[in-house]
Scaffold this motif. Structure first.
Motif, PDB file in Angstrom:
ATOM      1  N   ARG A  64       0.823  -1.210   0.000  1.00 20.02           N
ATOM      2  CA  ARG A  64       0.000   0.000   0.000  1.00 20.02           C
ATOM      3  C   ARG A  64       0.857   1.262   0.000  1.00 20.02           C
ATOM      4  O   ARG A  64       0.629   2.177  -0.761  1.00 20.02           O
ATOM      5  N   THR A  65       1.875   1.304   0.868  1.00 15.91           N
ATOM      6  CA  THR A  65       2.696   2.507   1.008  1.00 15.91           C
ATOM      7  C   THR A  65       4.006   2.438   0.235  1.00 15.91           C
ATOM      8  O   THR A  65       4.656   3.452   0.038  1.00 15.91           O
ATOM      9  N   GLY A  66       4.423   1.235  -0.146  1.00 13.54           N
ATOM     10  CA  GLY A  66       5.693   1.070  -0.832  1.00 13.54           C
ATOM     11  C   GLY A  66       6.887   0.982   0.104  1.00 13.54           C
ATOM     12  O   GLY A  66       8.021   0.852  -0.345  1.00 13.54           O
ATOM     13  N   ALA A  67       6.647   1.051   1.410  1.00 17.03           N
ATOM     14  CA  ALA A  67       7.736   0.970   2.390  1.00 17.03           C
ATOM     15  C   ALA A  67       8.353  -0.426   2.379  1.00 17.03           C
ATOM     16  O   ALA A  67       7.652  -1.420   2.213  1.00 17.03           O
ATOM     17  N   ALA A  68       9.665  -0.478   2.540  1.00 14.42           N
ATOM     18  CA  ALA A  68      10.369  -1.764   2.576  1.00 14.42           C
ATOM     19  C   ALA A  68      11.520  -1.668   3.567  1.00 14.42           C
ATOM     20  O   ALA A  68      12.163  -0.625   3.675  1.00 14.42           O
ATOM     21  N   ALA A  69      11.748  -2.745   4.299  1.00 15.32           N
ATOM     22  CA  ALA A  69      12.845  -2.788   5.270  1.00 15.32           C
ATOM     23  C   ALA A  69      13.200  -4.243   5.516  1.00 15.32           C
ATOM     24  O   ALA A  69      12.430  -5.155   5.213  1.00 15.32           O
ATOM     25  N   SER A  70      14.383  -4.460   6.052  1.00 19.42           N
ATOM     26  CA  SER A  70      14.792  -5.815   6.402  1.00 19.42           C
ATOM     27  C   SER A  70      15.643  -5.775   7.661  1.00 19.42           C
ATOM     28  O   SER A  70      16.157  -4.724   8.049  1.00 19.42           O
ATOM     29  N   ARG A  71      15.777  -6.929   8.301  1.00 17.10           N
ATOM     30  CA  ARG A  71      16.603  -7.046   9.495  1.00 17.10           C
ATOM     31  C   ARG A  71      16.860  -8.515   9.778  1.00 17.10           C
ATOM     32  O   ARG A  71      16.189  -9.394   9.248  1.00 17.10           O
ATOM     33  N   TRP A  72      17.840  -8.769  10.619  1.00 12.40           N
ATOM     34  CA  TRP A  72      18.142 -10.125  11.070  1.00 12.40           C
ATOM     35  C   TRP A  72      17.292 -10.425  12.291  1.00 12.40           C
ATOM     36  O   TRP A  72      17.226  -9.622  13.226  1.00 12.40           O
ATOM     37  N   LEU A  73      16.621 -11.572  12.296  1.00  7.62           N
ATOM     38  CA  LEU A  73      15.832 -12.018  13.444  1.00  7.62           C
ATOM     39  C   LEU A  73      16.373 -13.355  13.921  1.00  7.62           C
ATOM     40  O   LEU A  73      16.746 -14.209  13.121  1.00  7.62           O
ATOM     41  N   ARG A  74      16.391 -13.546  15.210  1.00  9.71           N
ATOM     42  CA  ARG A  74      16.863 -14.794  15.810  1.00  9.71           C
ATOM     43  C   ARG A  74      15.717 -15.788  15.850  1.00  9.71           C
ATOM     44  O   ARG A  74      14.616 -15.474  16.299  1.00  9.71           O
ATOM     45  N   THR A  75      15.957 -16.982  15.341  1.00 10.59           N
ATOM     46  CA  THR A  75      14.967 -18.057  15.431  1.00 10.59           C
ATOM     47  C   THR A  75      15.515 -19.131  16.356  1.00 10.59           C
ATOM     48  O   THR A  75      16.720 -19.348  16.415  1.00 10.59           O
TER      49      THR A  75
END
Length: 88
Positions: free
Chosen positions: A42-53
């Motif tokens: 909808r907004t075009g926002a994008a981001a990423s990050r490392w998550l611990r599983t």
């Protein structure tokens, strides 16, 4: 991926694309860091990050309004892959 709130969101983890309400299982039962990216259609926002599983756990994720992936909960796996999150 958390189904609420319903929005045009795509989460990418380990080569798999998920939309709200969907889930994915790791190919190997081990924990570790996983690069996750989110895109808000909808907004075009994008981001990423490392998550611990964690090994033997279900990690429930969503994204902030700025499309940054965020852990909502970590729960012990029940072994019922197809129905673990069916009621949500």
């Amino acid at each position: 991926m958390l189904a609420e709130p319903d929005r045009a969101l795509v989460l990418r983890a380990g080569g798999t694309a998920l939309v709200p309400g969907e889930c994915a299982a790791a190919p190997k039962p081990r924990g570790g860091s996983l690069r996750m990216g989110a895109e808000d259609g909808r907004t075009g926002a994008a981001a990423s990050r490392w998550l611990r599983t964690r090994r033997g756990a279900t990690t429930v994720v969503t994204a902030t309004p700025a499309a940054k992936p965020k852990v909502v909960a970590r729960e012990r796996c029940t072994g019922q892959v197809g129905s673990d999150r069916a009621e949500e």
